[in-house]
Enzyme design. Structure first.
Site, PDB file in Angstrom:
ATOM      1  N   ASP A  52      73.027  32.531  23.255  1.00 20.13           N
ATOM      2  CA  ASP A  52      71.972  32.813  22.288  1.00 20.13           C
ATOM      3  C   ASP A  52      71.683  31.594  21.419  1.00 20.13           C
ATOM      4  O   ASP A  52      72.437  30.623  21.411  1.00 20.13           O
ATOM      5  CB  ASP A  52      72.385  33.983  21.389  1.00 20.13           C
ATOM      6  N   TYR A 110      85.287  32.662  25.899  1.00 19.81           N
ATOM      7  CA  TYR A 110      84.585  32.277  24.673  1.00 19.81           C
ATOM      8  C   TYR A 110      85.612  32.118  23.558  1.00 19.81           C
ATOM      9  O   TYR A 110      86.602  32.848  23.503  1.00 19.81           O
ATOM     10  CB  TYR A 110      83.580  33.352  24.255  1.00 19.81           C
TER      11      TYR A 110
END
Length: 244
Positions: A52, A110
């Site tokens: 994003d 992540y």
């Protein structure tokens, strides 16, 4: 025609995410423009995942097809010379034509960085979320334990997620204090929209004493986004590694 795989890193601060969007500056858009300049070809890039706006990457993987005769040992330098300083091609290699950067992924990792200083560090603000009061890392780790395994993560994804199957497998979820930073590391077979950031936001509330660690089990079972915590800011999140 050959297929190339690249590992890249980028500072996502000034990009509107990875995926190409009309009238927006994106990572994919910058790479495709650079490829066009060096090859003269209109090349479509495929990524392992779509980060994003504001999310960074250390180990994003892409692939593309090209008929260019640029020597393999020159590709990295040629592309980096055409890319902005905020994007770096780390490695380039030729792969089998059947390889796909997205569909062949086995594990994604992540990491989320929290600056847990009373006063924010100006040199870290692009890459870490600042939480001024001390976090209870032990409580956060206890809570994280409930999310490991195969679960329906409806409670931990954006209400804008239109994927019907929200079952994902989290292989590992750890919370570690390193100096004055708190790092949340999440490894899984795939992640829903905003999933890692919502997990982090909920764990932070546990660390602040606003939630009991055992609540994570109830939140997971509820399959209701409103039961989980806030979505942590994008800037603290980095796509760390992709495994095939």
């Amino acid at each position: 025609m050959k297929r190339l795989r690249c590992v890249l890193a980028y500072d996502g601060t000034d990009f509107s995410g990875f995926q190409v969007q009309p009238d927006q500056v994106t990572v994919q858009g910058e790479i495709e423009a650079a490829l066009n300049r060096v090859t003269g070809e209109d090349i479509q890039v495929f990524g392992s995942g779509r980060t994003d706006a504001g999310v960074h990457a250390r180990g994003q993987v892409i692939h593309f097809d090209t008929a260019s005769n640029i020597p393999m040992d020159k590709w990295r330098f040629v592309l980096n010379n055409q890319l902005p300083d905020s994007i770096v091609i780390r490695t380039v290699e030729e792969v089998d034509a059947s390889f796909h950067a997205r569909f062949d992924v086995q594990v994604k990792e992540y990491r989320y960085c929290i600056d847990n200083n009373p006063v924010a560090d100006v040199f870290r603000h692009r890459y870490a979320d600042h939480v001024r009061f001390p976090l209870d890392v032990d409580a956060m780790q206890q809570a994280a334990h409930y999310l490991v395994g195969e679960h329906d993560f409806t409670s931990f994804c954006s209400a804008k997620t239109y994927v019907e199957d929200k079952v994902r497998t989290v292989y590992g979820l750890s919370v570690e204090k390193i100096g004055d930073e708190v790092w949340v590391t999440c490894r899984g077979n795939g992640f829903l929209y905003n999933m890692v950031r919502i997990i982090v936001g909920t764990l932070v509330e546990v660390g602040q004493g606003k939630r009991n660690p055992a609540e994570l089990r109830e939140i997971l079972a509820a399959c209701d986004r409103e039961k989980a915590g806030k979505t942590a800011p994008a800037k603290g999140l980095t796509m760390w590694e992709v495994v095939y």
